[in-house]
Write a protein that holds these residues in place. Sequence first.
Motif, PDB file in Angstrom:
ATOM      1  N   GLY A 255      31.205  40.217  44.710  1.00  0.00           N
ATOM      2  CA  GLY A 255      29.992  39.407  44.784  1.00  0.00           C
ATOM      3  C   GLY A 255      28.742  40.250  44.633  1.00  0.00           C
ATOM      4  O   GLY A 255      27.780  39.840  43.959  1.00  0.00           O
ATOM      5  N   LEU A 256      28.755  41.448  45.228  1.00  0.00           N
ATOM      6  CA  LEU A 256      27.614  42.344  45.089  1.00  0.00           C
ATOM      7  C   LEU A 256      27.448  42.795  43.643  1.00  0.00           C
ATOM      8  O   LEU A 256      26.325  42.959  43.158  1.00  0.00           O
ATOM      9  CB  LEU A 256      27.794  43.555  46.003  1.00  0.00           C
ATOM     10  CG  LEU A 256      27.622  43.305  47.502  1.00  0.00           C
ATOM     11  CD1 LEU A 256      27.980  44.565  48.288  1.00  0.00           C
ATOM     12  CD2 LEU A 256      26.195  42.873  47.819  1.00  0.00           C
ATOM     13  N   ALA A 257      28.570  43.003  42.978  1.00  0.00           N
ATOM     14  CA  ALA A 257      28.503  43.407  41.572  1.00  0.00           C
ATOM     15  C   ALA A 257      27.862  42.317  40.726  1.00  0.00           C
ATOM     16  O   ALA A 257      26.995  42.601  39.880  1.00  0.00           O
ATOM     17  CB  ALA A 257      29.903  43.720  41.053  1.00  0.00           C
ATOM     18  N   ILE A 258      28.273  41.074  40.938  1.00  0.00           N
ATOM     19  CA  ILE A 258      27.686  39.958  40.184  1.00  0.00           C
ATOM     20  C   ILE A 258      26.203  39.825  40.500  1.00  0.00           C
ATOM     21  O   ILE A 258      25.368  39.633  39.594  1.00  0.00           O
ATOM     22  CB  ILE A 258      28.418  38.643  40.512  1.00  0.00           C
ATOM     23  CG1 ILE A 258      29.879  38.721  40.091  1.00  0.00           C
ATOM     24  CG2 ILE A 258      27.730  37.472  39.821  1.00  0.00           C
ATOM     25  CD1 ILE A 258      30.092  38.986  38.622  1.00  0.00           C
ATOM     26  N   GLY A 259      25.853  39.956  41.787  1.00  0.00           N
ATOM     27  CA  GLY A 259      24.448  39.875  42.171  1.00  0.00           C
ATOM     28  C   GLY A 259      23.618  40.983  41.550  1.00  0.00           C
ATOM     29  O   GLY A 259      22.503  40.744  41.065  1.00  0.00           O
ATOM     30  N   SER A 260      24.170  42.206  41.539  1.00  0.00           N
ATOM     31  CA  SER A 260      23.459  43.333  40.931  1.00  0.00           C
ATOM     32  C   SER A 260      23.272  43.129  39.437  1.00  0.00           C
ATOM     33  O   SER A 260      22.212  43.452  38.881  1.00  0.00           O
ATOM     34  CB  SER A 260      24.232  44.637  41.183  1.00  0.00           C
ATOM     35  OG  SER A 260      24.291  44.930  42.560  1.00  0.00           O
TER      36      SER A 260
ATOM     37  N   VAL B 114      25.055  49.934  40.019  1.00  0.00           N
ATOM     38  CA  VAL B 114      25.864  49.338  41.086  1.00  0.00           C
ATOM     39  C   VAL B 114      26.933  48.425  40.498  1.00  0.00           C
ATOM     40  O   VAL B 114      28.108  48.471  40.886  1.00  0.00           O
ATOM     41  CB  VAL B 114      24.969  48.548  42.072  1.00  0.00           C
ATOM     42  CG1 VAL B 114      25.831  47.777  43.076  1.00  0.00           C
ATOM     43  CG2 VAL B 114      24.025  49.497  42.800  1.00  0.00           C
ATOM     44  N   PHE B 115      26.537  47.609  39.539  1.00  0.00           N
ATOM     45  CA  PHE B 115      27.487  46.721  38.873  1.00  0.00           C
ATOM     46  C   PHE B 115      28.604  47.513  38.205  1.00  0.00           C
ATOM     47  O   PHE B 115      29.795  47.217  38.379  1.00  0.00           O
ATOM     48  CB  PHE B 115      26.745  45.870  37.837  1.00  0.00           C
ATOM     49  CG  PHE B 115      27.649  45.153  36.877  1.00  0.00           C
ATOM     50  CD1 PHE B 115      28.430  44.083  37.289  1.00  0.00           C
ATOM     51  CD2 PHE B 115      27.719  45.558  35.544  1.00  0.00           C
ATOM     52  CE1 PHE B 115      29.271  43.425  36.395  1.00  0.00           C
ATOM     53  CE2 PHE B 115      28.550  44.913  34.640  1.00  0.00           C
ATOM     54  CZ  PHE B 115      29.329  43.848  35.071  1.00  0.00           C
ATOM     55  N   LEU B 116      28.243  48.548  37.461  1.00  0.00           N
ATOM     56  CA  LEU B 116      29.249  49.340  36.754  1.00  0.00           C
ATOM     57  C   LEU B 116      30.157  50.085  37.725  1.00  0.00           C
ATOM     58  O   LEU B 116      31.357  50.233  37.479  1.00  0.00           O
ATOM     59  CB  LEU B 116      28.571  50.334  35.812  1.00  0.00           C
ATOM     60  CG  LEU B 116      27.803  49.742  34.629  1.00  0.00           C
ATOM     61  CD1 LEU B 116      27.197  50.854  33.780  1.00  0.00           C
ATOM     62  CD2 LEU B 116      28.710  48.863  33.777  1.00  0.00           C
ATOM     63  N   GLY B 117      29.588  50.565  38.834  1.00  0.00           N
ATOM     64  CA  GLY B 117      30.401  51.274  39.815  1.00  0.00           C
ATOM     65  C   GLY B 117      31.473  50.392  40.425  1.00  0.00           C
ATOM     66  O   GLY B 117      32.631  50.815  40.584  1.00  0.00           O
ATOM     67  N   VAL B 118      31.100  49.169  40.769  1.00  0.00           N
ATOM     68  CA  VAL B 118      32.056  48.249  41.391  1.00  0.00           C
ATOM     69  C   VAL B 118      33.153  47.844  40.416  1.00  0.00           C
ATOM     70  O   VAL B 118      34.343  47.911  40.740  1.00  0.00           O
ATOM     71  CB  VAL B 118      31.335  47.002  41.943  1.00  0.00           C
ATOM     72  CG1 VAL B 118      32.350  45.966  42.426  1.00  0.00           C
ATOM     73  CG2 VAL B 118      30.421  47.389  43.097  1.00  0.00           C
TER      74      VAL B 118
ATOM     75  N   SER C 203      36.441  41.083  47.794  1.00  0.00           N
ATOM     76  CA  SER C 203      35.675  39.948  47.271  1.00  0.00           C
ATOM     77  C   SER C 203      34.180  40.143  47.521  1.00  0.00           C
ATOM     78  O   SER C 203      33.339  39.707  46.731  1.00  0.00           O
ATOM     79  CB  SER C 203      36.153  38.652  47.930  1.00  0.00           C
ATOM     80  OG  SER C 203      36.021  38.735  49.343  1.00  0.00           O
ATOM     81  N   THR C 204      33.848  40.846  48.609  1.00  0.00           N
ATOM     82  CA  THR C 204      32.440  41.102  48.923  1.00  0.00           C
ATOM     83  C   THR C 204      31.811  42.024  47.882  1.00  0.00           C
ATOM     84  O   THR C 204      30.705  41.772  47.393  1.00  0.00           O
ATOM     85  CB  THR C 204      32.299  41.733  50.316  1.00  0.00           C
ATOM     86  OG1 THR C 204      32.834  40.848  51.297  1.00  0.00           O
ATOM     87  CG2 THR C 204      30.831  42.013  50.637  1.00  0.00           C
ATOM     88  N   SER C 205      32.519  43.096  47.556  1.00  0.00           N
ATOM     89  CA  SER C 205      31.981  44.034  46.571  1.00  0.00           C
ATOM     90  C   SER C 205      31.875  43.364  45.197  1.00  0.00           C
ATOM     91  O   SER C 205      30.946  43.640  44.437  1.00  0.00           O
ATOM     92  CB  SER C 205      32.863  45.284  46.480  1.00  0.00           C
ATOM     93  OG  SER C 205      34.165  44.962  46.037  1.00  0.00           O
TER      94      SER C 205
END
Length: 292
Positions: free
Chosen positions: A107-112, A143-147, A103-105
């Motif tokens: 959230g990071l994807a959405i933020g990125s 970062v978004f695409l990677g996640v 869930s953390t990653s």
Amino acid sequence: MRSSNPVFSRRGFSRDNGYAGFNAAPQAGGPAVGTQANPYAQGGNPYAQNPYAQQGLQPGAPPQAPVSTGRMTMDDVVMRSAMTLGTVTVGAILAWALLPVSSTSYGLAIGSALVAFVLAMVQSFKRTASPALILGYAAFEGVFLGVISEMYNSRWSGAPFQAVLGTMAVSGATLLVYKAGWVRVTARYARIGMTIAIAFVVVMAVNLLLVAFGVAGDGGLRSMGPLGAIVGILAILIGAFFLTLDFKQIEDGIAYGAPKEEAWLAAFGLTMTLVWIYVEMLRLVAIFSGDD
């Protein structure tokens, strides 16, 4: 969504565009080149300084950008595009390797994605290209695409690789169709395509709101079933349409001697379009995998 990227939508296919105005009338006293005028000419004359005589061209042919004069060339576009797409790729690889699915990653994807969107909007409203903004956009988009690629791969093994191949196939086929002249990017073509694209984005935004408020279940139009597949195919076709606009802008920019800095905007536009196609292709591969 005014174009495959906001930069080209401000610079092309409008009455006051940057360098590919389909509605521009030929200037008096100079030979016509289709219906396009060169906005980089001095004093409103699209053929200032007699580029035909300087470059050995026949009247009626679009002037070619002279070598080493600060004008955009295809090499410039290829180099900037390689840098921008390379940044996206590096960001995606690092995100995939360093951010396990959680869930953390997510959230990071959405933020990125939000940061990338903000940087893209800032660049789109600037009068000149900013390499820092464009590469920053590429890094956060990566970062978004990677996640999300890792998330899809954890459920549909091999989906990201198939999506990359699909994106390459769509891009290559679109370029082939464009270069063969099977698609002519005219003002009418652009208006019809942009109307469809804007309608699509509006419908998808409404669908997202309906899903968020529980009115439409299972993703609504973006479900993982047959309806979602149809919508995904339409989205990829719209992405291909955006590519033709990008190709036309690049072609016209080179032909009419756009400043060298415009190569960054060309790379920016191509990157945004390819990201669009990849994300839609990723969803489509997952749908056709049938493991939901």
